[in-house]
Motif scaffolding. Structure first.
Motif, mmCIF file in Angstrom:
data_model
loop_
_atom_site.group_PDB
_atom_site.id
_atom_site.type_symbol
_atom_site.label_atom_id
_atom_site.label_comp_id
_atom_site.label_asym_id
_atom_site.label_seq_id
_atom_site.Cartn_x
_atom_site.Cartn_y
_atom_site.Cartn_z
ATOM 1 N N ARG A 1 73.809 -39.037 2.614
ATOM 2 C CA ARG A 1 74.815 -37.987 2.406
ATOM 3 C C ARG A 1 74.414 -36.693 3.127
ATOM 4 N NH1 ARG A 1 75.431 -36.087 -3.618
ATOM 5 N NH2 ARG A 1 73.363 -35.278 -3.062
ATOM 6 N N ASP A 2 73.136 -36.371 3.103
ATOM 7 C CA ASP A 2 72.673 -35.106 3.680
ATOM 8 C C ASP A 2 72.854 -35.023 5.193
ATOM 9 O OD1 ASP A 2 71.992 -34.195 1.201
ATOM 10 O OD2 ASP A 2 69.835 -34.574 1.401
ATOM 11 N N LYS B 1 80.625 -35.698 3.377
ATOM 12 C CA LYS B 1 79.730 -35.604 2.224
ATOM 13 C C LYS B 1 80.394 -35.016 0.981
ATOM 14 C CE LYS B 1 76.613 -32.990 4.162
ATOM 15 N NZ LYS B 1 75.414 -32.156 4.421
ATOM 16 N N MET C 1 82.213 -40.890 -0.858
ATOM 17 C CA MET C 1 80.840 -40.975 -1.368
ATOM 18 C C MET C 1 80.711 -42.021 -2.479
ATOM 19 S SD MET C 1 78.880 -39.112 0.472
ATOM 20 C CE MET C 1 79.876 -39.910 1.745
#
Length: 257
Positions: free
Chosen positions: A96-97, A104, A110
Motif C-alpha cells: 500500500r505504501d 492506496k 485495498m
C-alpha cells in the motif's frame, strides 16, 4: 438434501481429484466463517494432507479467535490436519505504501488487495507442499451475486462447495459438528477494519438471494420486498458477471494472419 450422502459425495470427489492430480492434499485459508470451516472439514475427511492458513491483515480479533477455535477442533479430530499462522499486515502495508494516493486511499481496491495477497500466500504454501488450493465459495456467491474477489478468494484450484447454497452449507456444518461459534456468527468477508457483514453489504439475506437466484416468474405476484431483493440480485449479477465467465479473448480472423 441428504446431508450425510452429500458429505460423502464431496469427500470422494475431493480425494479422487487430488489423487488424479498427483497432489498430496489441500491448502485452505481459514477466515472464521462458515464456508472455510465446512470446506476444510470436508478436505480433512479425505485423509489427505490438509494445511490450514490463518492469514491476518488488520483482522478483527473475533474472526481470528473463531478461526483458531475451528483449527484446534480440526487438529483434535483429524491427524492429517496442520496449520500455519501468517501475519500479512506488514506485507499489505508495504504494498500500500508504494502505491499512488488514488489507489492506496481507495477502500474497495485495498480490501480486494488483501484478498489477493492471501491468494498469493496460499499458492506459495500449496506449491511448496505439493497441494491444491481449495476454494470456499458457495453457489450464490460464486454464480449468483459474484460476491468474491477476482484473483483473490476466487483464485483456487477446485471448488468443493460451489454447488451448495449458503443455507445448505450451514446444514453440512451442523451435520459435521463444526464449532458452534462459527455456526452462529454472521457471515462476513473479513476484508474491512470494521464489523460489516456480507448481508449488510449486499442489502439482502442469503435465503433471500437464494430465492432470487431460483426465481423464474414474471414478477406480477411479488411483494415489494421480493421485488427489491430481485433488483438487488440482478444488479450484483450484472455488475459482477465478468467474474463468472471466461476471460475475453480477442480472436484474430484467419484473413488477418
Amino acid at each position: 438434501m441428504n446431508n450425510p450422502l452429500v458429505i460423502e459425495h464431496i469427500v470422494k470427489w475431493l480425494k479422487d481429484y487430488a489423487v488424479g492430480a498427483r497432489s498430496q492434499g489441500f491448502v485452505i485459508g481459514i477466515s472464521g466463517g462458515i464456508d472455510s470451516a465446512v470446506t476444510s472439514t470436508l478436505c480433512a475427511k479425505t485423509g489427505l494432507k490438509v494445511i490450514c492458513l490463518e492469514m491476518g491483515i488488520h483482522q478483527n480479533p473475533a474472526e481470528v479467535n473463531r478461526g483458531m477455535e475451528h483449527i484446534e477442533w480440526l487438529e483434535n479430530n483429524f491427524s492429517n490436519v496442520t496449520h500455519q499462522r501468517i501475519n500479512l499486515t506488514k506485507t499489505f502495508e508495504a504494498l500500500r505504501d508504494v502505491l499512488d494516493d488514488q489507489s492506496k486511499y481507495h477502500d474497495l481496491s485495498m480490501a480486494n488487495t488483501r484478498a489477493r495477497i492471501r491468494m498469493t500466500t496460499l499458492y506459495a504454501v500449496a506449491q511448496a507442499n505439493g497441494c491444491l488450493v481449495a476454494g470456499t465459495g458457495n453457489k450464490v456467491e460464486d454464480f449468483g451475486v459474484g460476491f468474491y474477489t477476482k484473483y483473490g478468494d476466487g483464485g483456487v484450484d477446485l471448488s468443493p462447495i460451489a454447488d451448495l447454497y449458503k443455507t445448505e452449507v450451514y446444514a453440512l456444518a451442523k451435520e459435521m459438528g463444526v464449532v458452534e461459534s462459527i455456526q452462529k456468527a454472521k457471515p462476513t468477508d473479513g476484508l474491512w477494519k470494521d464489523e460489516r457483514t456480507d448481508e449488510g453489504q449486499l442489502g439482502a439475506t442469503y435465503p433471500e438471494l437464494e430465492w432470487a437466484m431460483e426465481y423464474k416468474g414474471d414478477g406480477s405476484d411479488l411483494t415489494d420486498r421480493q421485488k427489491e431483493v430481485l433488483k438487488i440480485f440482478d444488479s450484483f449479477h450484472m455488475a459482477n458477471k465478468h467474474k463468472m465467465v471466461p476471460i475475453p479473448v480477442c480472436l484474430i480472423p484467419d484473413n488477418l494472419k
